[in-house]
Design a protein around this motif. Sequence first.
Motif, PDB file in Angstrom:
ATOM      1  N   UNK A  67       0.749  -1.240  -0.161  1.00 26.02           N
ATOM      2  CA  UNK A  67       0.082   0.188  -0.181  1.00 26.02           C
ATOM      3  C   UNK A  67       0.719   1.363  -0.025  1.00 26.02           C
ATOM      4  N   UNK A  68       1.884   1.265   0.764  1.00 23.09           N
ATOM      5  CA  UNK A  68       2.738   2.631   0.733  1.00 23.09           C
ATOM      6  C   UNK A  68       3.354   2.633  -0.633  1.00 23.09           C
ATOM      7  N   UNK A  69       3.871   1.788  -1.470  1.00 23.43           N
ATOM      8  CA  UNK A  69       4.563   1.832  -2.615  1.00 23.43           C
ATOM      9  C   UNK A  69       3.401   2.181  -3.536  1.00 23.43           C
ATOM     10  N   UNK A  70       2.226   1.682  -3.514  1.00 24.80           N
ATOM     11  CA  UNK A  70       1.106   2.181  -4.512  1.00 24.80           C
ATOM     12  C   UNK A  70       0.657   3.545  -4.237  1.00 24.80           C
ATOM     13  N   UNK A  71       0.603   4.263  -3.033  1.00 23.00           N
ATOM     14  CA  UNK A  71       0.431   5.530  -2.807  1.00 23.00           C
ATOM     15  C   UNK A  71       1.531   6.475  -3.495  1.00 23.00           C
ATOM     16  N   UNK A  72       2.754   5.758  -3.295  1.00 21.03           N
ATOM     17  CA  UNK A  72       3.820   6.739  -4.162  1.00 21.03           C
ATOM     18  C   UNK A  72       3.588   6.569  -5.511  1.00 21.03           C
ATOM     19  N   UNK A  73       3.173   5.477  -6.070  1.00 24.35           N
ATOM     20  CA  UNK A  73       3.088   5.441  -7.650  1.00 24.35           C
ATOM     21  C   UNK A  73       1.886   6.251  -7.915  1.00 24.35           C
ATOM     22  N   UNK A  74       0.678   6.228  -7.236  1.00 27.92           N
ATOM     23  CA  UNK A  74      -0.462   6.991  -7.571  1.00 27.92           C
ATOM     24  C   UNK A  74      -0.012   8.385  -7.515  1.00 27.92           C
ATOM     25  N   UNK A  75       0.548   8.911  -6.351  1.00 28.18           N
ATOM     26  CA  UNK A  75       1.099  10.405  -6.420  1.00 28.18           C
ATOM     27  C   UNK A  75       2.006  10.750  -7.519  1.00 28.18           C
ATOM     28  N   UNK A  76       2.484   9.804  -8.017  1.00 27.55           N
ATOM     29  CA  UNK A  76       3.470   9.983  -9.449  1.00 27.55           C
ATOM     30  C   UNK A  76       2.798  10.127 -10.451  1.00 27.55           C
ATOM     31  N   UNK A  77       1.922   9.282 -10.689  1.00 28.62           N
ATOM     32  CA  UNK A  77       0.838   9.307 -11.757  1.00 28.62           C
ATOM     33  C   UNK A  77      -0.042  10.562 -11.666  1.00 28.62           C
ATOM     34  N   UNK A  78      -0.833  10.867 -10.640  1.00 24.52           N
ATOM     35  CA  UNK A  78      -1.922  11.749 -10.663  1.00 24.52           C
ATOM     36  C   UNK A  78      -1.248  13.089  -9.969  1.00 24.52           C
ATOM     37  N   UNK A  79      -0.331  13.360  -9.609  1.00 24.33           N
ATOM     38  CA  UNK A  79       0.041  14.478  -8.591  1.00 24.33           C
ATOM     39  C   UNK A  79      -0.840  14.780  -7.382  1.00 24.33           C
ATOM     40  N   UNK A  80      -1.523  13.903  -6.942  1.00 23.18           N
ATOM     41  CA  UNK A  80      -2.196  13.968  -5.737  1.00 23.18           C
ATOM     42  C   UNK A  80      -1.668  13.242  -4.699  1.00 23.18           C
TER      43      UNK A  80
END
Length: 117
Positions: A67-80
């Motif tokens: 979950x921690x890594x996916x949050x970072x990847x989602x931030x990278x993709x969306x900027x949120x």
Amino acid sequence: MLIGKMLNSSTEQQAFADLEALGCPAVPTIVQQMDDRRNLPDLRISLKNKSPQAFEGLRHYGPQKVVDALAAILNQITGRSFGFIYNGGTDAQRTKTVRGWRDFLQKTPATKLCDAG
């Protein structure tokens, strides 16, 4: 499939890169799968720093769980961001972050998911 590859030290880093490369169309699926509390084998992720004010080319984090890594990847993709758990966090912080992403996904049209990225 890619999330499963995150659990193997020999394929983890490539899985991170492959998930990021899927881009905005993958955001709904990543959010739906993100509440995964399994431990990562290698506690590091590096993402290209896309900020115009960046002083470093890469952002480095130490996620402990999927979950921690996916949050970072989602931030990278969306900027949120809906909670800074990229270096790990408590169960409560992780729950709050997942809830934030799911609320965002539910309230945001697909065409607007990556407007901040």
